[in-house]
Every structure is written in structure tokens, then in C-alpha cells.
Write a protein that holds these residues in place. Structure first.
Motif, PDB file in Angstrom:
ATOM      1  N   ALA A   1      35.102   1.412  58.292  1.00  0.00           N
ATOM      2  CA  ALA A   1      35.676   0.388  57.416  1.00  0.00           C
ATOM      3  C   ALA A   1      36.380   0.980  56.210  1.00  0.00           C
ATOM      4  O   ALA A   1      37.351   0.411  55.706  1.00  0.00           O
ATOM      5  CB  ALA A   1      34.584  -0.579  56.956  1.00  0.00           C
ATOM      6  N   GLU A   2      35.918   2.127  55.704  1.00  0.00           N
ATOM      7  CA  GLU A   2      36.477   2.705  54.488  1.00  0.00           C
ATOM      8  C   GLU A   2      37.692   3.590  54.757  1.00  0.00           C
ATOM      9  O   GLU A   2      38.631   3.620  53.971  1.00  0.00           O
ATOM     10  CB  GLU A   2      35.403   3.519  53.748  1.00  0.00           C
ATOM     11  CG  GLU A   2      34.251   2.668  53.220  1.00  0.00           C
ATOM     12  CD  GLU A   2      33.286   3.485  52.396  1.00  0.00           C
ATOM     13  OE1 GLU A   2      33.507   4.706  52.240  1.00  0.00           O
ATOM     14  OE2 GLU A   2      32.313   2.901  51.907  1.00  0.00           O
ATOM     15  N   GLN A   3      37.666   4.337  55.869  1.00  0.00           N
ATOM     16  CA  GLN A   3      38.762   5.253  56.173  1.00  0.00           C
ATOM     17  C   GLN A   3      39.052   5.210  57.672  1.00  0.00           C
ATOM     18  O   GLN A   3      38.834   6.184  58.387  1.00  0.00           O
ATOM     19  CB  GLN A   3      38.401   6.682  55.737  1.00  0.00           C
ATOM     20  CG  GLN A   3      39.569   7.654  55.789  1.00  0.00           C
ATOM     21  CD  GLN A   3      39.150   9.073  55.401  1.00  0.00           C
ATOM     22  OE1 GLN A   3      38.020   9.299  54.952  1.00  0.00           O
ATOM     23  NE2 GLN A   3      40.045  10.021  55.598  1.00  0.00           N
ATOM     24  N   PRO A   4      39.585   4.092  58.156  1.00  0.00           N
ATOM     25  CA  PRO A   4      39.806   3.966  59.601  1.00  0.00           C
ATOM     26  C   PRO A   4      40.944   4.849  60.090  1.00  0.00           C
ATOM     27  O   PRO A   4      41.948   5.033  59.400  1.00  0.00           O
ATOM     28  CB  PRO A   4      40.160   2.489  59.774  1.00  0.00           C
ATOM     29  CG  PRO A   4      40.780   2.107  58.467  1.00  0.00           C
ATOM     30  CD  PRO A   4      40.024   2.885  57.426  1.00  0.00           C
ATOM     31  N   VAL A   5      40.754   5.416  61.272  1.00  0.00           N
ATOM     32  CA  VAL A   5      41.836   6.116  61.964  1.00  0.00           C
ATOM     33  C   VAL A   5      42.448   5.110  62.930  1.00  0.00           C
ATOM     34  O   VAL A   5      41.754   4.604  63.818  1.00  0.00           O
ATOM     35  CB  VAL A   5      41.319   7.348  62.721  1.00  0.00           C
ATOM     36  CG1 VAL A   5      42.448   7.995  63.517  1.00  0.00           C
ATOM     37  CG2 VAL A   5      40.698   8.351  61.762  1.00  0.00           C
ATOM     38  N   ARG A   6      43.719   4.822  62.752  1.00  0.00           N
ATOM     39  CA  ARG A   6      44.373   3.822  63.598  1.00  0.00           C
ATOM     40  C   ARG A   6      45.282   4.524  64.605  1.00  0.00           C
ATOM     41  O   ARG A   6      45.894   5.540  64.298  1.00  0.00           O
ATOM     42  CB  ARG A   6      45.160   2.833  62.750  1.00  0.00           C
ATOM     43  CG  ARG A   6      44.249   1.986  61.844  1.00  0.00           C
ATOM     44  CD  ARG A   6      45.015   0.874  61.158  1.00  0.00           C
ATOM     45  NE  ARG A   6      44.100  -0.072  60.524  1.00  0.00           N
ATOM     46  CZ  ARG A   6      43.867  -0.123  59.213  1.00  0.00           C
ATOM     47  NH1 ARG A   6      44.491   0.712  58.405  1.00  0.00           N
ATOM     48  NH2 ARG A   6      43.027  -1.021  58.717  1.00  0.00           N
ATOM     49  N   PHE A   7      45.375   3.949  65.794  1.00  0.00           N
ATOM     50  CA  PHE A   7      46.111   4.564  66.896  1.00  0.00           C
ATOM     51  C   PHE A   7      47.334   3.727  67.260  1.00  0.00           C
ATOM     52  O   PHE A   7      47.246   2.499  67.411  1.00  0.00           O
ATOM     53  CB  PHE A   7      45.211   4.711  68.125  1.00  0.00           C
ATOM     54  CG  PHE A   7      44.164   5.767  67.983  1.00  0.00           C
ATOM     55  CD1 PHE A   7      44.335   7.025  68.551  1.00  0.00           C
ATOM     56  CD2 PHE A   7      42.996   5.512  67.275  1.00  0.00           C
ATOM     57  CE1 PHE A   7      43.372   8.004  68.416  1.00  0.00           C
ATOM     58  CE2 PHE A   7      42.011   6.487  67.135  1.00  0.00           C
ATOM     59  CZ  PHE A   7      42.205   7.736  67.703  1.00  0.00           C
ATOM     60  N   LEU A   8      48.460   4.407  67.434  1.00  0.00           N
ATOM     61  CA  LEU A   8      49.692   3.799  67.927  1.00  0.00           C
ATOM     62  C   LEU A   8      50.097   4.537  69.193  1.00  0.00           C
ATOM     63  O   LEU A   8      50.414   5.727  69.147  1.00  0.00           O
ATOM     64  CB  LEU A   8      50.802   3.889  66.880  1.00  0.00           C
ATOM     65  CG  LEU A   8      52.209   3.431  67.311  1.00  0.00           C
ATOM     66  CD1 LEU A   8      52.197   1.959  67.705  1.00  0.00           C
ATOM     67  CD2 LEU A   8      53.224   3.684  66.201  1.00  0.00           C
ATOM     68  N   ALA A   9      50.057   3.857  70.334  1.00  0.00           N
ATOM     69  CA  ALA A   9      50.451   4.487  71.595  1.00  0.00           C
ATOM     70  C   ALA A   9      51.956   4.702  71.607  1.00  0.00           C
ATOM     71  O   ALA A   9      52.740   3.826  71.235  1.00  0.00           O
ATOM     72  CB  ALA A   9      50.036   3.616  72.774  1.00  0.00           C
ATOM     73  N   LEU A  10      52.355   5.894  72.033  1.00  0.00           N
ATOM     74  CA  LEU A  10      53.775   6.261  72.153  1.00  0.00           C
ATOM     75  C   LEU A  10      53.951   6.879  73.527  1.00  0.00           C
ATOM     76  O   LEU A  10      53.522   8.008  73.766  1.00  0.00           O
ATOM     77  CB  LEU A  10      54.165   7.251  71.057  1.00  0.00           C
ATOM     78  CG  LEU A  10      55.595   7.816  71.100  1.00  0.00           C
ATOM     79  CD1 LEU A  10      56.619   6.705  70.950  1.00  0.00           C
ATOM     80  CD2 LEU A  10      55.789   8.868  70.020  1.00  0.00           C
ATOM     81  N   SER A  11      54.548   6.134  74.443  1.00  0.00           N
ATOM     82  CA  SER A  11      54.547   6.560  75.839  1.00  0.00           C
ATOM     83  C   SER A  11      55.882   6.264  76.516  1.00  0.00           C
ATOM     84  O   SER A  11      56.625   5.370  76.112  1.00  0.00           O
ATOM     85  CB  SER A  11      53.423   5.831  76.596  1.00  0.00           C
ATOM     86  OG  SER A  11      53.440   6.149  77.977  1.00  0.00           O
TER      87      SER A  11
END
Length: 248
Positions: free
Chosen positions: A108-118
Motif C-alpha cells: 500500500a505504501e510503495q506499490p510496484v505497478r506493472f504495464l504489459a508491453l508486448s
């Protein structure tokens, strides 16, 4: 960036960023730390050259990885805000990276967010990584400017999709029924599915090789494997098979 840098998680870069040793503030004061995950070195180099001009774009590339194990190591070590994640990777694919980094995504404090690039725009690939926890999905036809914008939007918590891909997700999550299992399709590896779709769309072997960053000989090997697994005789039968399943 060298393979050694990938494997050790760019620890020095992460330490400098954590202590304020790296100057940010490009792109109107915006700054985002990004990890690139893709099994093609030339593609990673091109993306970094396109978006990694930090004073201009605000994007700081803090690590790279070429397979699932490297990705988990680098992401854990650098704790970027956003990960650009290829769907098809050695070691289990992008979904496996998402599974193994679930705790970081949920922080919640430092989320790692993912963006798919394909390169893939197949519905099952899009839905798979979104169910796995990715915040968006864009194809490799995206421009550098739009990719930078997408990265910042994902950093802010938005969901981002290339045109028409959002419909796959809406349709999938609107349905309470599990998607039917296609045993024939499940026999194919992710790379074989990519080659299958491009063959069915009429691409020549040389065009497929260029788009997937592999050799023509490797394309031929994948086509032979697909034909054998699906018990088909030629690319015309393969095209009809793919069209009937709406894979084209």
C-alpha cells in the motif's frame, strides 16, 4: 546495460536513487523509476534510448531483465514504481513474474505497478496479465511519447490500454463464466502462438522474424512444431484453424 547489471539488480543505481543521488524532475517535474523486462536485448536497448532520457522524459530506467528469474531479482532489488513487462518470457512468462511479485504489487505504501508491453494483441494474453495484476497493456507499436504518458498514468494508478484491447478486458470481467479450455491451443507454447497468429494474418517468414526479433530458421522451426502439434499439413489449414478460433 550489460547482463551483469541485469543479474545483480542494478543495486548501485537503486542505492543512489534511494539516497537522492540521481537527479529527476524531467517532463515538467515528473519522475518515475522503471524496470524493463523483455527477452530481446535489442528491443530493451531501443526502449531505453527512446524513453530513458530522464531530463526530458522524467523516466529513469533503473534495471533490465531478460527472463522471469532476472525480473524478480531486479524488481525486488530496485523497487521501481513501474515495470514494463513483456508477456512472453523464458521461465514462465509475464504472468509468472506477476505471481512472484504479488507482495510488491499489493504494498500500500510503495506499490510496484506493472504495464504489459508486448507484440501480442491476443485476448488471452491481455486478460491473463490483467488477471495477474498488471495495470495496463500496450502493444509494441506504441510511440515513445505515448509510452511515456502510459507509464506515468500507471504510476498514478490509472489503467491503460492500447486501442481495442480494453474491450477484451471488459468482456472478460463482465462474464462470470470461466473461459472455455482449448486443449489444442494449450499444446502450443506462447512463442508458437505468436508465430501462429502472424502466419494466419499472412505475414511472410522474414516479416515474422523481424517483428519477433528471431531468425527465419527459428520461425520455420516454430511453424513446423505448430503444424505437428495441431496435426495440420500447411499454412492454409493453419490459417483456417486460427480463424475459426478467432485468433487472427
Amino acid at each position: 546495460m550489460s547482463d551483469a547489471t541485469e543479474a545483480n539488480g542494478t543495486a548501485e543505481t537503486a542505492e543512489a536513487a534511494a539516497t537522492g543521488g540521481l537527479a529527476g524532475g524531467g517532463a515538467g517535474g515528473r519522475h518515475v523509476r522503471v524496470v524493463l523486462v523483455d527477452d530481446h536485448r535489442m528491443f530493451r536497448t531501443g526502449v531505453q534510448a527512446e524513453i530513458g532520457q530522464t531530463p526530458t522524459t522524467g523516466v529513469e530506467v533503473v534495471g533490465e531483465a531478460a527472463d522471469v528469474d532476472q525480473a524478480v531479482t531486479v524488481i525486488t532489488a530496485t523497487r521501481p514504481e513501474v515495470v514494463l513487462l513483456d508477456v512472453h518470457l523464458p521461465g514462465g512468462g509475464g504472468v509468472e513474474v506477476l505471481r512472484r511479485c504479488a507482495a510488491l504489487t499489493a504494498d500500500a505504501e510503495q506499490p510496484v505497478r506493472f504495464l504489459a508491453l508486448s507484440v501480442s494483441d491476443a485476448a488471452e494474453d491481455v486478460i491473463g496479465v490483467i488477471r495477474g495484476g498488471a495495470r495496463g497493456y500496450v502493444t509494441k507499436t506504441i510511440t515513445g511519447t505515448d509510452l511515456v504518458d502510459s507509464i506515468f498514468r500507471v504510476q498514478e494508478g490509472d489503467a491503460v490500454f492500447s486501442p481495442r484491447l480494453a474491450g477484451f478486458v471488459l468482456d472478460a470481467f463482465a462474464s462470470t463464466d470461466a473461459p472455455p479450455v482449448d486443449e489444442d491451443l494449450d499444446r502450443l507454447t506462447q512463442r508458437e502462438r505468436e508465430v501462429l497468429r502472424l502466419i494466419a494474418r499472412g505475414y511472410a517468414y522474414k516479416e515474422i522474424a523481424k517483428q519477433l526479433f528471431i531468425s527465419v530458421k527459428t520461425v520455420e522451426s516454430h511453424v513446423s512444431a505448430v503444424l505437428r502439434k495441431l496435426q495440420l499439413s500447411n499454412r492454409h489449414e493453419l490459417t483456417r484453424w486460427a480463424t475459426a478460433r478467432r485468433l487472427v
